[in-house]
Design an enzyme around this catalytic site. Sequence first.
Site, PDB file in Angstrom:
ATOM      1  N   GLU A  91       5.681  -1.546   0.726  1.00 49.05           N
ATOM      2  CA  GLU A  91       7.016  -1.804   0.203  1.00 49.05           C
ATOM      3  C   GLU A  91       7.991  -2.164   1.310  1.00 49.05           C
ATOM      4  O   GLU A  91       7.929  -1.611   2.401  1.00 49.05           O
ATOM      5  CB  GLU A  91       7.577  -0.518  -0.410  1.00 49.05           C
ATOM      6  CG  GLU A  91       6.900  -0.079  -1.646  1.00 49.05           C
ATOM      7  CD  GLU A  91       7.512   1.207  -2.179  1.00 49.05           C
ATOM      8  OE1 GLU A  91       8.659   1.545  -1.828  1.00 49.05           O
ATOM      9  OE2 GLU A  91       6.814   1.876  -2.957  1.00 49.05           O
ATOM     10  N   CYS A 104      14.425  -3.167   5.365  1.00 50.04           N
ATOM     11  CA  CYS A 104      13.779  -1.890   5.666  1.00 50.04           C
ATOM     12  C   CYS A 104      12.280  -2.090   5.489  1.00 50.04           C
ATOM     13  O   CYS A 104      11.825  -2.480   4.418  1.00 50.04           O
ATOM     14  CB  CYS A 104      14.303  -0.820   4.707  1.00 50.04           C
ATOM     15  SG  CYS A 104      13.411   0.739   4.826  1.00 50.04           S
ATOM     16  N   CYS A 111       1.170   7.818   4.383  1.00 48.42           N
ATOM     17  CA  CYS A 111       1.709   8.567   5.517  1.00 48.42           C
ATOM     18  C   CYS A 111       1.005   9.919   5.567  1.00 48.42           C
ATOM     19  O   CYS A 111       0.601  10.453   4.535  1.00 48.42           O
ATOM     20  CB  CYS A 111       3.211   8.779   5.306  1.00 48.42           C
ATOM     21  SG  CYS A 111       4.028   9.633   6.677  1.00 48.42           S
ATOM     22  N   CYS A 115       5.967  15.333   4.331  1.00 52.01           N
ATOM     23  CA  CYS A 115       7.298  15.853   3.990  1.00 52.01           C
ATOM     24  C   CYS A 115       7.386  16.101   2.482  1.00 52.01           C
ATOM     25  O   CYS A 115       6.962  15.269   1.678  1.00 52.01           O
ATOM     26  CB  CYS A 115       8.392  14.883   4.436  1.00 52.01           C
ATOM     27  SG  CYS A 115       8.366  14.586   6.205  1.00 52.01           S
ATOM     28  N   CYS A 118       9.096  13.562  -0.149  1.00 50.11           N
ATOM     29  CA  CYS A 118       8.839  12.129   0.030  1.00 50.11           C
ATOM     30  C   CYS A 118       7.640  11.657  -0.783  1.00 50.11           C
ATOM     31  O   CYS A 118       6.578  12.282  -0.775  1.00 50.11           O
ATOM     32  CB  CYS A 118       8.610  11.846   1.514  1.00 50.11           C
ATOM     33  SG  CYS A 118       8.306  10.114   1.856  1.00 50.11           S
ATOM     34  N   GLY A 158       5.607   5.514   5.888  1.00 56.34           N
ATOM     35  CA  GLY A 158       4.881   5.699   7.139  1.00 56.34           C
ATOM     36  C   GLY A 158       5.731   6.291   8.237  1.00 56.34           C
ATOM     37  O   GLY A 158       6.956   6.328   8.144  1.00 56.34           O
ATOM     38  N   GLU A 159       5.041   6.777   9.273  1.00 57.32           N
ATOM     39  CA  GLU A 159       5.731   7.342  10.432  1.00 57.32           C
ATOM     40  C   GLU A 159       5.530   6.375  11.604  1.00 57.32           C
ATOM     41  O   GLU A 159       4.427   6.266  12.149  1.00 57.32           O
ATOM     42  CB  GLU A 159       5.151   8.739  10.742  1.00 57.32           C
ATOM     43  CG  GLU A 159       5.553   9.321  12.085  1.00 57.32           C
ATOM     44  CD  GLU A 159       7.058   9.282  12.363  1.00 57.32           C
ATOM     45  OE1 GLU A 159       7.863   9.637  11.471  1.00 57.32           O
ATOM     46  OE2 GLU A 159       7.434   8.868  13.478  1.00 57.32           O
ATOM     47  N   SER A 190      13.140   5.094  12.574  1.00 54.94           N
ATOM     48  CA  SER A 190      13.356   6.441  12.049  1.00 54.94           C
ATOM     49  C   SER A 190      12.087   7.274  12.193  1.00 54.94           C
ATOM     50  O   SER A 190      11.008   6.847  11.798  1.00 54.94           O
ATOM     51  CB  SER A 190      13.751   6.334  10.572  1.00 54.94           C
ATOM     52  OG  SER A 190      13.895   7.610  10.008  1.00 54.94           O
ATOM     53  N   SER A 213      14.888  12.252  11.437  1.00 54.29           N
ATOM     54  CA  SER A 213      14.980  12.919  10.133  1.00 54.29           C
ATOM     55  C   SER A 213      15.002  14.416  10.365  1.00 54.29           C
ATOM     56  O   SER A 213      13.983  15.025  10.658  1.00 54.29           O
ATOM     57  CB  SER A 213      13.776  12.532   9.274  1.00 54.29           C
ATOM     58  OG  SER A 213      13.744  11.141   9.134  1.00 54.29           O
ATOM     59  N   LEU A 214      16.169  14.999  10.226  1.00 59.79           N
ATOM     60  CA  LEU A 214      16.332  16.414  10.559  1.00 59.79           C
ATOM     61  C   LEU A 214      16.181  17.275   9.310  1.00 59.79           C
ATOM     62  O   LEU A 214      15.318  18.138   9.233  1.00 59.79           O
ATOM     63  CB  LEU A 214      17.713  16.597  11.207  1.00 59.79           C
ATOM     64  CG  LEU A 214      17.952  17.863  12.002  1.00 59.79           C
ATOM     65  CD1 LEU A 214      16.923  18.051  13.087  1.00 59.79           C
ATOM     66  CD2 LEU A 214      19.361  17.821  12.607  1.00 59.79           C
ATOM     67  N   HIS A 215      17.071  17.092   8.359  1.00 64.04           N
ATOM     68  CA  HIS A 215      16.998  17.709   7.028  1.00 64.04           C
ATOM     69  C   HIS A 215      17.159  19.224   6.974  1.00 64.04           C
ATOM     70  O   HIS A 215      17.256  19.803   5.883  1.00 64.04           O
ATOM     71  CB  HIS A 215      15.706  17.328   6.288  1.00 64.04           C
ATOM     72  CG  HIS A 215      15.476  15.850   6.196  1.00 64.04           C
ATOM     73  ND1 HIS A 215      16.493  14.955   5.931  1.00 64.04           N
ATOM     74  CD2 HIS A 215      14.348  15.092   6.347  1.00 64.04           C
ATOM     75  CE1 HIS A 215      15.988  13.726   5.912  1.00 64.04           C
ATOM     76  NE2 HIS A 215      14.706  13.782   6.175  1.00 64.04           N
ATOM     77  N   ASN A 289      16.757  11.611  -2.993  1.00 64.28           N
ATOM     78  CA  ASN A 289      16.341  10.793  -4.127  1.00 64.28           C
ATOM     79  C   ASN A 289      15.298  11.567  -4.908  1.00 64.28           C
ATOM     80  O   ASN A 289      14.227  11.834  -4.368  1.00 64.28           O
ATOM     81  CB  ASN A 289      15.687   9.507  -3.600  1.00 64.28           C
ATOM     82  CG  ASN A 289      16.531   8.297  -3.845  1.00 64.28           C
ATOM     83  OD1 ASN A 289      16.961   8.048  -4.964  1.00 64.28           O
ATOM     84  ND2 ASN A 289      16.760   7.553  -2.791  1.00 64.28           N
ATOM     85  N   CYS A 332      11.609   5.748  -0.659  1.00 66.75           N
ATOM     86  CA  CYS A 332      10.319   5.557   0.005  1.00 66.75           C
ATOM     87  C   CYS A 332       9.108   5.741  -0.898  1.00 66.75           C
ATOM     88  O   CYS A 332       8.901   6.819  -1.439  1.00 66.75           O
ATOM     89  CB  CYS A 332      10.158   6.641   1.070  1.00 66.75           C
ATOM     90  SG  CYS A 332      10.842   6.204   2.603  1.00 66.75           S
TER      91      CYS A 332
HETATM   92  N1  SAH Z   1       8.589   8.736   8.783  1.00 65.30           N
HETATM   93  C1  SAH Z   1       9.911   8.323   9.184  1.00 65.30           C
HETATM   94  C2  SAH Z   1      10.427   7.096   8.455  1.00 65.30           C
HETATM   95  C3  SAH Z   1      10.190   6.971   6.984  1.00 65.30           C
HETATM   96  S1  SAH Z   1      11.124   7.991   5.917  1.00 65.30           S
HETATM   97  C4  SAH Z   1      10.873   9.482   9.087  1.00 65.30           C
HETATM   98  O1  SAH Z   1      10.467  10.561   8.683  1.00 65.30           O
HETATM   99  O2  SAH Z   1      12.023   9.328   9.478  1.00 65.30           O
HETATM  100  C5  SAH Z   1      12.765   7.415   6.009  1.00 65.30           C
HETATM  101  C6  SAH Z   1      13.788   8.455   5.658  1.00 65.30           C
HETATM  102  O3  SAH Z   1      13.826   8.711   4.253  1.00 65.30           O
HETATM  103  C7  SAH Z   1      13.531   9.801   6.322  1.00 65.30           C
HETATM  104  O4  SAH Z   1      14.717  10.348   6.781  1.00 65.30           O
HETATM  105  C8  SAH Z   1      12.966  10.595   5.167  1.00 65.30           C
HETATM  106  O5  SAH Z   1      13.065  11.954   5.423  1.00 65.30           O
HETATM  107  C9  SAH Z   1      13.806  10.095   4.030  1.00 65.30           C
HETATM  108  N2  SAH Z   1      13.283  10.340   2.679  1.00 65.30           N
HETATM  109  C10 SAH Z   1      12.024  10.295   2.241  1.00 65.30           C
HETATM  110  N3  SAH Z   1      11.955  10.592   0.938  1.00 65.30           N
HETATM  111  C11 SAH Z   1      13.204  10.804   0.532  1.00 65.30           C
HETATM  112  C12 SAH Z   1      13.797  11.154  -0.711  1.00 65.30           C
HETATM  113  N4  SAH Z   1      13.061  11.338  -1.790  1.00 65.30           N
HETATM  114  N5  SAH Z   1      15.135  11.310  -0.734  1.00 65.30           N
HETATM  115  C13 SAH Z   1      15.895  11.113   0.375  1.00 65.30           C
HETATM  116  N6  SAH Z   1      15.398  10.786   1.552  1.00 65.30           N
HETATM  117  C14 SAH Z   1      14.066  10.644   1.645  1.00 65.30           C
END
Ligand code: SAH
Length: 349
Positions: A91, A104, A111, A115, A118, A158-159, A190, A213-215, A289, A332
């Site tokens: 995608e 993007c 992946c 997480c 995701c 993907g990472e 990212s 991506s901290l979260h 999301n 994603c």
């Molecule tokens: N693997 C990388 C890049 C891909 S994810 C990373 O972890 O940064 C891109 C961003 O989208 C990351 O910050 C990820 O945590 C976030 N993400 C993934 N799924 C999501 C969702 N359902 N809602 C909001 N952000 C999401």
Amino acid sequence: MTDLRSLTLTELEEEMKAMGEKPFRAKQLYGWMHQRLAVCYEEMTNLPKTLRDKCRERYDYTVLRPVRVQESALDGTRKYLFALADGNTVESVLMRYRHGNSVCISSQVGCRMGCRFCASTLDGLERSLLSSEMLEQVYAVMRHTGERVSHVVVMGSGEPLDNYDNLLRFIELLTDENGQHISQRNITVSTCGIVPKMRQLADRKLQITLALSLHAATDEKRRQLMPIAKRYSLQELTEACAYYFEQTGRRITFEYSLVKGVNDSDRDAEQLAGLIGRLNCHVNLIPVNPVKERDYVQSDRRAVDAFQEKLRRRGINVTVRRELGRDIDGACGQLRRRYMEERRTSDIF
Ligand code: SAH
């Protein structure tokens, strides 16, 4: 077979030399591949047919074919599902901003980072993408729209730091003056936080933006959301961010997806401010999301505003990411998943 569109101009010159061709042929070929975005050798009319035939025999020529394109009725965002040569799909998303078009892209099929919120990781990693497959996501969008792309974010499935070598080669090709010549400053990568790779990237002193991506602001909470947090502590992570800034002068972007009742309280905001307050950074808040396989719920508007306000009062640069493409499986991995599910069900019936 060697993948022709992943070669740098210097490497291509070597290849041409080895084939007994004149060096200027490399430049011509490179121009067709990376500037004019040719989809096949037939287009390359100023190359002798014998050379085109030799190339066809010796190399793979990567082209991505759109199998599905969805355009948001809300904001014009377009989501593309592309087919790769081996039948896998990836995608990409085109976002139109005042400052230009931004694409993007995905860096892997699936992946392995796991997480919790995701959709890309639900079936694990299928494989990493070649540099040419990352480039072609940008090129194919340009061909499809006839518009230039000025910004690229490696924030799809993907990472990217789990595909480090191909990522760096992709950046080199994308920024090359003989290709699309996109500025390093307009590229964002990212990562979920693979610390040794972040440090390695810092040492390259590129002018790209690193988004982390901290979260979560405590190790305990982050471990619940992101398995990678079991490998690297927040201490190690923030030190690597500081190092990245030291080496490159580029401030880090922290991505923080707000999940209702999980990481969106006043206390979470305080802890976040404490963790990153001294770093030269920017925080991007993203209302999570919802993914149908997971039960995470988006923080409500009030909680998002309060969280932002709290950080702002602590002197932290913070924005709330505008949600684009909400009506087109914007998050994603969602479009690819739906496509695969539909195919699975249509196989049955
Ligand atoms: N693997 C990388 C890049 C891909 S994810 C990373 O972890 O940064 C891109 C961003 O989208 C990351 O910050 C990820 O945590 C976030 N993400 C993934 N799924 C999501 C969702 N359902 N809602 C909001 N952000 C999401």
